[in-house]
Motif scaffolding. Structure first.
Motif, PDB file in Angstrom:
ATOM      1  N   LYS A  32       0.730  -0.854  -0.040  1.00 32.08           N
ATOM      2  CA  LYS A  32       0.175   0.402  -0.103  1.00 32.08           C
ATOM      3  C   LYS A  32       0.799   1.261   0.507  1.00 32.08           C
ATOM      4  O   LYS A  32       0.435   2.528  -1.028  1.00 32.08           O
ATOM      5  CB  LYS A  32      -0.880  -0.056   1.316  1.00 32.08           C
ATOM      6  CG  LYS A  32      -1.778  -0.966   0.793  1.00 32.08           C
ATOM      7  CD  LYS A  32      -2.728  -0.885   2.355  1.00 32.08           C
ATOM      8  CE  LYS A  32      -3.587   0.148   2.572  1.00 32.08           C
ATOM      9  NZ  LYS A  32      -5.014   0.091   3.765  1.00 32.08           N
ATOM     10  N   GLU A  33       1.594   1.028   0.936  1.00 31.56           N
ATOM     11  CA  GLU A  33       3.021   2.357   0.714  1.00 31.56           C
ATOM     12  C   GLU A  33       3.732   2.363  -0.517  1.00 31.56           C
ATOM     13  O   GLU A  33       3.921   3.835  -0.636  1.00 31.56           O
ATOM     14  CB  GLU A  33       3.865   2.293   2.260  1.00 31.56           C
ATOM     15  CG  GLU A  33       3.285   2.380   3.660  1.00 31.56           C
ATOM     16  CD  GLU A  33       4.370   1.999   4.533  1.00 31.56           C
ATOM     17  OE1 GLU A  33       5.622   1.424   4.443  1.00 31.56           O
ATOM     18  OE2 GLU A  33       3.642   2.243   5.606  1.00 31.56           O
ATOM     19  N   ARG A  34       4.017   1.732  -1.135  1.00 31.79           N
ATOM     20  CA  ARG A  34       4.963   1.859  -2.592  1.00 31.79           C
ATOM     21  C   ARG A  34       4.135   1.829  -3.340  1.00 31.79           C
ATOM     22  O   ARG A  34       4.272   3.047  -4.331  1.00 31.79           O
ATOM     23  CB  ARG A  34       5.090   0.173  -2.851  1.00 31.79           C
ATOM     24  CG  ARG A  34       5.854   0.047  -4.114  1.00 31.79           C
ATOM     25  CD  ARG A  34       6.582  -0.806  -4.425  1.00 31.79           C
ATOM     26  NE  ARG A  34       5.711  -2.170  -4.558  1.00 31.79           N
ATOM     27  CZ  ARG A  34       5.364  -3.026  -3.438  1.00 31.79           C
ATOM     28  NH1 ARG A  34       6.660  -2.819  -2.414  1.00 31.79           N
ATOM     29  NH2 ARG A  34       4.862  -4.385  -3.540  1.00 31.79           N
ATOM     30  N   ILE A  35       2.380   1.796  -3.317  1.00 32.99           N
ATOM     31  CA  ILE A  35       1.204   2.131  -4.345  1.00 32.99           C
ATOM     32  C   ILE A  35       1.385   3.899  -4.290  1.00 32.99           C
ATOM     33  O   ILE A  35       0.931   4.790  -5.134  1.00 32.99           O
ATOM     34  CB  ILE A  35       0.177   1.488  -4.421  1.00 32.99           C
ATOM     35  CG1 ILE A  35      -0.308  -0.123  -5.146  1.00 32.99           C
ATOM     36  CG2 ILE A  35      -1.053   2.179  -4.754  1.00 32.99           C
ATOM     37  CD1 ILE A  35      -1.306  -0.566  -4.610  1.00 32.99           C
ATOM     38  N   LYS A  69      -4.184  -0.506  -6.014  1.00 35.16           N
ATOM     39  CA  LYS A  69      -4.856  -0.677  -5.247  1.00 35.16           C
ATOM     40  C   LYS A  69      -5.789  -1.452  -4.904  1.00 35.16           C
ATOM     41  O   LYS A  69      -6.136  -2.225  -4.134  1.00 35.16           O
ATOM     42  CB  LYS A  69      -6.136   0.933  -4.328  1.00 35.16           C
ATOM     43  CG  LYS A  69      -4.914   1.640  -3.648  1.00 35.16           C
ATOM     44  CD  LYS A  69      -5.896   3.180  -2.790  1.00 35.16           C
ATOM     45  CE  LYS A  69      -4.494   3.958  -2.745  1.00 35.16           C
ATOM     46  NZ  LYS A  69      -5.185   5.006  -1.676  1.00 35.16           N
ATOM     47  N   ALA A  70      -6.716  -1.274  -5.791  1.00 36.08           N
ATOM     48  CA  ALA A  70      -8.143  -2.651  -5.843  1.00 36.08           C
ATOM     49  C   ALA A  70      -7.531  -4.634  -6.059  1.00 36.08           C
ATOM     50  O   ALA A  70      -7.599  -4.685  -5.260  1.00 36.08           O
ATOM     51  CB  ALA A  70      -8.763  -2.885  -7.352  1.00 36.08           C
ATOM     52  N   GLN A  84     -14.100  -8.532  -8.960  1.00 38.18           N
ATOM     53  CA  GLN A  84     -15.444  -7.088  -9.921  1.00 38.18           C
ATOM     54  C   GLN A  84     -14.243  -5.916  -9.178  1.00 38.18           C
ATOM     55  O   GLN A  84     -14.730  -5.104 -10.404  1.00 38.18           O
ATOM     56  CB  GLN A  84     -16.656  -7.477  -8.836  1.00 38.18           C
ATOM     57  CG  GLN A  84     -17.916  -6.470  -9.358  1.00 38.18           C
ATOM     58  CD  GLN A  84     -19.269  -6.678  -8.649  1.00 38.18           C
ATOM     59  OE1 GLN A  84     -19.471  -8.158  -8.870  1.00 38.18           O
ATOM     60  NE2 GLN A  84     -20.052  -5.171  -8.970  1.00 38.18           N
ATOM     61  N   LYS A  85     -13.958  -5.447  -8.070  1.00 37.57           N
ATOM     62  CA  LYS A  85     -14.321  -4.563  -7.944  1.00 37.57           C
ATOM     63  C   LYS A  85     -13.065  -3.991  -8.276  1.00 37.57           C
ATOM     64  O   LYS A  85     -12.696  -3.302  -8.706  1.00 37.57           O
ATOM     65  CB  LYS A  85     -13.619  -4.527  -6.427  1.00 37.57           C
ATOM     66  CG  LYS A  85     -15.125  -3.787  -5.772  1.00 37.57           C
ATOM     67  CD  LYS A  85     -14.311  -3.441  -4.135  1.00 37.57           C
ATOM     68  CE  LYS A  85     -16.100  -3.920  -2.838  1.00 37.57           C
ATOM     69  NZ  LYS A  85     -15.994  -3.546  -1.982  1.00 37.57           N
ATOM     70  N   VAL A  86     -11.611  -4.324  -8.919  1.00 34.15           N
ATOM     71  CA  VAL A  86     -10.916  -4.595  -9.658  1.00 34.15           C
ATOM     72  C   VAL A  86     -11.023  -4.036 -11.274  1.00 34.15           C
ATOM     73  O   VAL A  86     -10.648  -3.134 -11.977  1.00 34.15           O
ATOM     74  CB  VAL A  86      -9.835  -5.417 -10.000  1.00 34.15           C
ATOM     75  CG1 VAL A  86      -8.771  -5.232 -11.127  1.00 34.15           C
ATOM     76  CG2 VAL A  86      -9.207  -6.140  -9.045  1.00 34.15           C
TER      77      VAL A  86
END
Length: 193
Positions: A32-35, A69-70, A84-86
């Motif tokens: 998450k931090e890398r994103i 993130k997704a 689905q969220k992706v």
């Protein structure tokens, strides 16, 4: 005996494959931090641009972050809903960028561009809903089939409506008999009265 060994080997391989993709909480946090860092770096690159080119760049950076993130969440907690969220994140990101690119156009050409972008977003999101319905486990095959059929029916209606709006916008650029013919053809094509 041979079947039992094959079964045990298959189960073991499946467990190894699952554990190879499992992500620990610290790995999840680091990802998450890398994103977030990648987004900040991508957005900073946009500062050198001007006007709508800068706006497009920012939308691309934000879309890339949202999709990453997704994807991370789908990898961390894999479910049909996460998958689905992706797909929805990808659809929203593509729509956001496409709509921003439409700002370089004027008048009806811009309106058509925006409706086409919306139609593409609707198609992608509806296809994701159908895929999620297909991937969802069910106790009863008939119930699952009915749920998938309903999802397809709803998806087709939504996609048809979005495509109709885009086609209608194209007809608005015309005048006289050409516009009348375009409207009649469009209504016939999309089943509207």
């Amino acid at each position: 005996m041979k079947f039992a060994r094959t079964l045990i080997a298959s189960v073991a391989a499946g467990l190894l494959a699952t554990s190879a993709f499992a992500m620990t909480e610290p790995e999840h946090k680091a990802a998450k931090e890398r994103i977030s860092a990648d987004y900040k770096a991508d957005k900073q690159k946009c500062d050198a641009l001007k006007a709508n080119a800068k706006d497009i760049c920012v939308k691309e950076a934000k879309g890339k972050e949202d999709v990453a993130k997704a994807e991370l969440e789908a990898q961390y907690k894999p479910t049909p809903k996460a998958t689905q969220k992706v797909a929805e994140a990808r659809a929203d990101a593509a729509y956001s960028v496409a709509k921003e690119k439409c700002d370089d156009l004027k008048g009806n050409e811009k309106d058509v561009c925006e409706k086409d972008a919306k139609a593409a977003q609707v198609k992608a999101k509806e296809d994701a809903k159908v895929a999620a319905a297909q991937a969802k486990p069910a106790d009863n095959a008939a119930e699952k089939g009915a749920a998938v059929a309903e999802a397809r029916k709803d998806a087709n209606a939504e996609k048809n409506d979005a495509n109709y709006k885009a086609a209608k916008e194209r007809c608005d650029a015309l005048s006289g008999d050409a516009k009348s013919k375009c409207v009649d053809d469009m209504k016939r094509m999309y089943g509207k009265s």
